[in-house]
Design an enzyme around this catalytic site. Sequence first.
Site, PDB file in Angstrom:
ATOM      1  N   CYS A  30       0.836  -1.201   0.000  1.00  0.00           N
ATOM      2  CA  CYS A  30       0.000   0.000   0.000  1.00  0.00           C
ATOM      3  C   CYS A  30       0.870   1.250   0.000  1.00  0.00           C
ATOM      4  O   CYS A  30       1.903   1.301   0.663  1.00  0.00           O
ATOM      5  CB  CYS A  30      -0.943   0.078   1.190  1.00  0.00           C
ATOM      6  SG  CYS A  30      -1.985  -1.353   1.370  1.00  0.00           S
ATOM      7  N   LYS A  77      10.433 -15.812 -12.280  1.00  0.00           N
ATOM      8  CA  LYS A  77      10.144 -14.763 -13.262  1.00  0.00           C
ATOM      9  C   LYS A  77       8.979 -15.188 -14.152  1.00  0.00           C
ATOM     10  O   LYS A  77       8.061 -14.411 -14.397  1.00  0.00           O
ATOM     11  CB  LYS A  77      11.350 -14.475 -14.174  1.00  0.00           C
ATOM     12  CG  LYS A  77      12.492 -13.695 -13.622  1.00  0.00           C
ATOM     13  CD  LYS A  77      12.236 -12.228 -13.391  1.00  0.00           C
ATOM     14  CE  LYS A  77      11.695 -11.991 -12.028  1.00  0.00           C
ATOM     15  NZ  LYS A  77      12.626 -11.946 -10.933  1.00  0.00           N
ATOM     16  N   TRP A 128      -3.002  -2.640  -1.662  1.00  0.00           N
ATOM     17  CA  TRP A 128      -2.777  -4.060  -1.942  1.00  0.00           C
ATOM     18  C   TRP A 128      -3.552  -4.790  -0.861  1.00  0.00           C
ATOM     19  O   TRP A 128      -3.224  -4.720   0.323  1.00  0.00           O
ATOM     20  CB  TRP A 128      -1.289  -4.387  -1.858  1.00  0.00           C
ATOM     21  CG  TRP A 128      -0.974  -5.798  -2.269  1.00  0.00           C
ATOM     22  CD1 TRP A 128      -0.786  -6.272  -3.525  1.00  0.00           C
ATOM     23  CD2 TRP A 128      -0.812  -6.924  -1.393  1.00  0.00           C
ATOM     24  NE1 TRP A 128      -0.518  -7.612  -3.493  1.00  0.00           N
ATOM     25  CE2 TRP A 128      -0.535  -8.042  -2.202  1.00  0.00           C
ATOM     26  CE3 TRP A 128      -0.889  -7.099  -0.017  1.00  0.00           C
ATOM     27  CZ2 TRP A 128      -0.322  -9.312  -1.689  1.00  0.00           C
ATOM     28  CZ3 TRP A 128      -0.671  -8.364   0.503  1.00  0.00           C
ATOM     29  CH2 TRP A 128      -0.388  -9.455  -0.332  1.00  0.00           C
ATOM     30  N   GLU A 171      15.253 -18.726 -10.018  1.00  0.00           N
ATOM     31  CA  GLU A 171      14.926 -17.347 -10.382  1.00  0.00           C
ATOM     32  C   GLU A 171      14.181 -17.321 -11.730  1.00  0.00           C
ATOM     33  O   GLU A 171      13.221 -16.560 -11.907  1.00  0.00           O
ATOM     34  CB  GLU A 171      16.223 -16.520 -10.439  1.00  0.00           C
ATOM     35  CG  GLU A 171      16.077 -15.088 -10.899  1.00  0.00           C
ATOM     36  CD  GLU A 171      15.138 -14.228 -10.060  1.00  0.00           C
ATOM     37  OE1 GLU A 171      14.680 -14.671  -9.001  1.00  0.00           O
ATOM     38  OE2 GLU A 171      14.819 -13.113 -10.502  1.00  0.00           O
ATOM     39  N   ARG A 228       3.458  -0.189  -4.962  1.00  0.00           N
ATOM     40  CA  ARG A 228       3.189  -0.826  -3.667  1.00  0.00           C
ATOM     41  C   ARG A 228       1.871  -1.575  -3.642  1.00  0.00           C
ATOM     42  O   ARG A 228       1.557  -2.267  -2.681  1.00  0.00           O
ATOM     43  CB  ARG A 228       3.174   0.234  -2.572  1.00  0.00           C
ATOM     44  CG  ARG A 228       4.562   0.664  -2.206  1.00  0.00           C
ATOM     45  CD  ARG A 228       4.530   1.792  -1.237  1.00  0.00           C
ATOM     46  NE  ARG A 228       5.856   2.074  -0.777  1.00  0.00           N
ATOM     47  CZ  ARG A 228       6.336   1.725   0.411  1.00  0.00           C
ATOM     48  NH1 ARG A 228       5.583   1.106   1.266  1.00  0.00           N
ATOM     49  NH2 ARG A 228       7.571   2.012   0.739  1.00  0.00           N
ATOM     50  N   HIS A 253      14.360 -38.350  -8.026  1.00  0.00           N
ATOM     51  CA  HIS A 253      13.757 -38.562  -6.704  1.00  0.00           C
ATOM     52  C   HIS A 253      12.295 -38.118  -6.681  1.00  0.00           C
ATOM     53  O   HIS A 253      11.724 -37.933  -5.617  1.00  0.00           O
ATOM     54  CB  HIS A 253      14.564 -37.823  -5.637  1.00  0.00           C
ATOM     55  CG  HIS A 253      15.978 -38.291  -5.568  1.00  0.00           C
ATOM     56  ND1 HIS A 253      16.325 -39.523  -5.073  1.00  0.00           N
ATOM     57  CD2 HIS A 253      17.129 -37.726  -6.000  1.00  0.00           C
ATOM     58  CE1 HIS A 253      17.637 -39.683  -5.175  1.00  0.00           C
ATOM     59  NE2 HIS A 253      18.145 -38.605  -5.740  1.00  0.00           N
ATOM     60  N   GLU A 309       5.588 -15.201 -12.195  1.00  0.00           N
ATOM     61  CA  GLU A 309       5.008 -13.951 -11.718  1.00  0.00           C
ATOM     62  C   GLU A 309       4.513 -13.042 -12.826  1.00  0.00           C
ATOM     63  O   GLU A 309       3.574 -12.284 -12.602  1.00  0.00           O
ATOM     64  CB  GLU A 309       5.952 -13.213 -10.757  1.00  0.00           C
ATOM     65  CG  GLU A 309       7.178 -12.595 -11.366  1.00  0.00           C
ATOM     66  CD  GLU A 309       7.996 -11.798 -10.331  1.00  0.00           C
ATOM     67  OE1 GLU A 309       9.205 -11.704 -10.518  1.00  0.00           O
ATOM     68  OE2 GLU A 309       7.428 -11.269  -9.368  1.00  0.00           O
ATOM     69  N   LYS A 364       5.436  -4.309  -5.695  1.00  0.00           N
ATOM     70  CA  LYS A 364       6.901  -4.241  -5.754  1.00  0.00           C
ATOM     71  C   LYS A 364       7.537  -4.368  -4.367  1.00  0.00           C
ATOM     72  O   LYS A 364       8.545  -5.037  -4.200  1.00  0.00           O
ATOM     73  CB  LYS A 364       7.301  -2.905  -6.400  1.00  0.00           C
ATOM     74  CG  LYS A 364       8.788  -2.686  -6.543  1.00  0.00           C
ATOM     75  CD  LYS A 364       9.340  -3.541  -7.657  1.00  0.00           C
ATOM     76  CE  LYS A 364      10.851  -3.438  -7.783  1.00  0.00           C
ATOM     77  NZ  LYS A 364      11.385  -4.642  -8.441  1.00  0.00           N
ATOM     78  N   ASN A 383      -1.249   1.495   6.067  1.00  0.00           N
ATOM     79  CA  ASN A 383      -0.461   0.430   5.472  1.00  0.00           C
ATOM     80  C   ASN A 383      -0.045  -0.488   6.613  1.00  0.00           C
ATOM     81  O   ASN A 383       0.449  -0.011   7.628  1.00  0.00           O
ATOM     82  CB  ASN A 383       0.771   1.049   4.790  1.00  0.00           C
ATOM     83  CG  ASN A 383       1.682  -0.003   4.197  1.00  0.00           C
ATOM     84  OD1 ASN A 383       1.283  -1.156   4.027  1.00  0.00           O
ATOM     85  ND2 ASN A 383       2.895   0.382   3.875  1.00  0.00           N
ATOM     86  N   GLY A 384      -0.260  -1.790   6.469  1.00  0.00           N
ATOM     87  CA  GLY A 384       0.105  -2.719   7.542  1.00  0.00           C
ATOM     88  C   GLY A 384      -1.078  -3.620   7.874  1.00  0.00           C
ATOM     89  O   GLY A 384      -2.048  -3.687   7.120  1.00  0.00           O
TER      90      GLY A 384
END
Length: 609
Positions: free
Chosen positions: A2, A486, A75, A482, A27, A505, A489, A604, A99-100
């Site tokens: 946020c 990528k 968010w 990574e 955010r 395995h 997302e 982000k 925010n929180g």
Amino acid sequence: MCGIIGAVAQRDVVDVLLAGLRCLEYRGYDSAGLIVVNSQGQSSRLRRVGKVSNLVCAAAKTMLLGETGIAHTRWATHGQPEEINAHPHVSTNIAVVHNGIIENHELLRKNLQDEGYTFVSETDTEVIAHLVNWEQKKGGSLLEVVQRVVLHLHGTYGMVILDIYFPGILIAARSGSPLVIGCGRGENFIVSDPMALFPLTRFFLYLEEGDIAQISCNDIIIIDRHSNVVQRRKIESHLEYDSYDKGVYTHYMQKEIYEQPQVIQNILAYRCKNGLISFDELDDSAYALLKKAQHIKIVACGTSYHSAMVAHYWWESLAKVSCDVEIASEFRYRQSVVRENSLLITLSQSGETADTLAALRLSKQLGYLGSLSICNVASSSLVRESDFALMTNAGIEVSVASTKSFTTQLVLLLLLVTKFCSLKDKQSLVEQDTLESLEKLPTYMTQVLLQDILFSELAKELSEKNHVVFLGRGDHYPIAMEGALKLKEISYIHAEAYAAGELKHGPLALIDTNIPVIILAPNNTLLPKLKSNIEEVRARGGLLYILTDTNSGFVNSERVRIIFLPHLKDVIAPIVYVLPLQLLSYYVAVRKGTDLDKPRNLAKSVTVE
Ligand code: AGP
């Protein structure tokens, strides 16, 4: 997550708030809203679901005027991304952006309902608005009221409160979520990231944990957690603002991928002079601490965790010092044993990731030698709270998908490990070797990026798949992870990464003719082992994409595509091998038409746990 912005001025602040929200959108972008009040106490609130642009369009069609205001881009944590849950939340005269997470919101909600308050949203934030309204009835200034309110709150908050009946004043409170006051001339601002205020001011006061501030046009009062009036140091920011420009690129992610060779060239020019690595940020006490370290613990999240995993190989193979790496959200909630003379390293692009920050704070109680943060934002909480910090100097990274922050973290980590080798052993040749290898890194990176047409072609096939497997061994296993992150997302294709030796395995059961398998096969000592793993996949009909050296002996054949990369020294190979994976994900997402700079459900900077 946020984004928050508040303004008190002697002019209309609607455009200031909307422009600030645009900058803060990284955010969160589930919904956005604002409230403004004019000097006659007339207020207007506007909220919209979705991106800030929806709010901007609505604002253009609405009569909004006010010299005091607060705004928010959300968010969602509690409650769906619907207009009713968008901030600001209002309780009669009290408006709040937050925010929180308020962890005891259910109990507070119940108590307030018993007092006759009606809730219209599912959010934890609405509890704060009603609580302030309720406390206000007991008397005192808004500042005093908020001082009493925070005693009831468990959890994290960066919040700004406005009393519609008394415009011209904002109250801000910080506990776990950053807030920064921007100091203007005859006007002041409060924001969750100073960058959102760059067009207005370069002078900032960073609130510390537990601070509550009263902000008016010409006055700022800050009370610390012990109820003392305190002064916070005014800091001038020299960060570049124009990095928000996409330039010739279509997406920020594309721009940030292509910036990497230049950014790394700049880092090397700045950090490596006359055959030596220098860290201007580190003083004698930092070097003494490094020398004393017998164990390295690295804590991070997401992409930063992957770069930590690569560094794990370097610490042990180059510096011969034990290292372990842990996801911050796991570390912070388990009972861990601290090895003697352990140095804690936190890695973060933003420096505001809630779990990483909590891990750093926890480490201070656990007996670590000290803490070093490797971060891209000099003014971040992580940097300010660590004993020492090294900046990655990647420049502003706007796209939610991290690219240049990953490769710059790797370069910084490699330089740090190398410097450590020289500190421990003056005869060490590692510094010379690493610097020789790094010298050519920007050129190799450019060579890979020049093959972008090839990756765009390969993306055609991948974009039609539902699942993709990535394989790597050694320090390329984290690169495979990574690559999978990528792809997930930004293209929403399910992707998994495995250490190639683990295939038999279990994961081998996944392989059939529909599953593309992307294999990182640099020409190193593990190549013969990897070749056996590749054969195991080929025998099961997997469609293989092999990224490798020109001289590693692979040839194109049916169901096997070879993508040739330059021959590289082992130590820099992971930094180069991630580039094709970034490009592939980018082009797959372009083909799928996703909002790739702002992928669904993500933000982000992850400032909530
Ligand atoms: C990766 O592309 C993501 N942006 C995410 O995993 C990110 O790396 C993670 O949230 C950690 O962020 P930080 O580096 O700012 O701490």
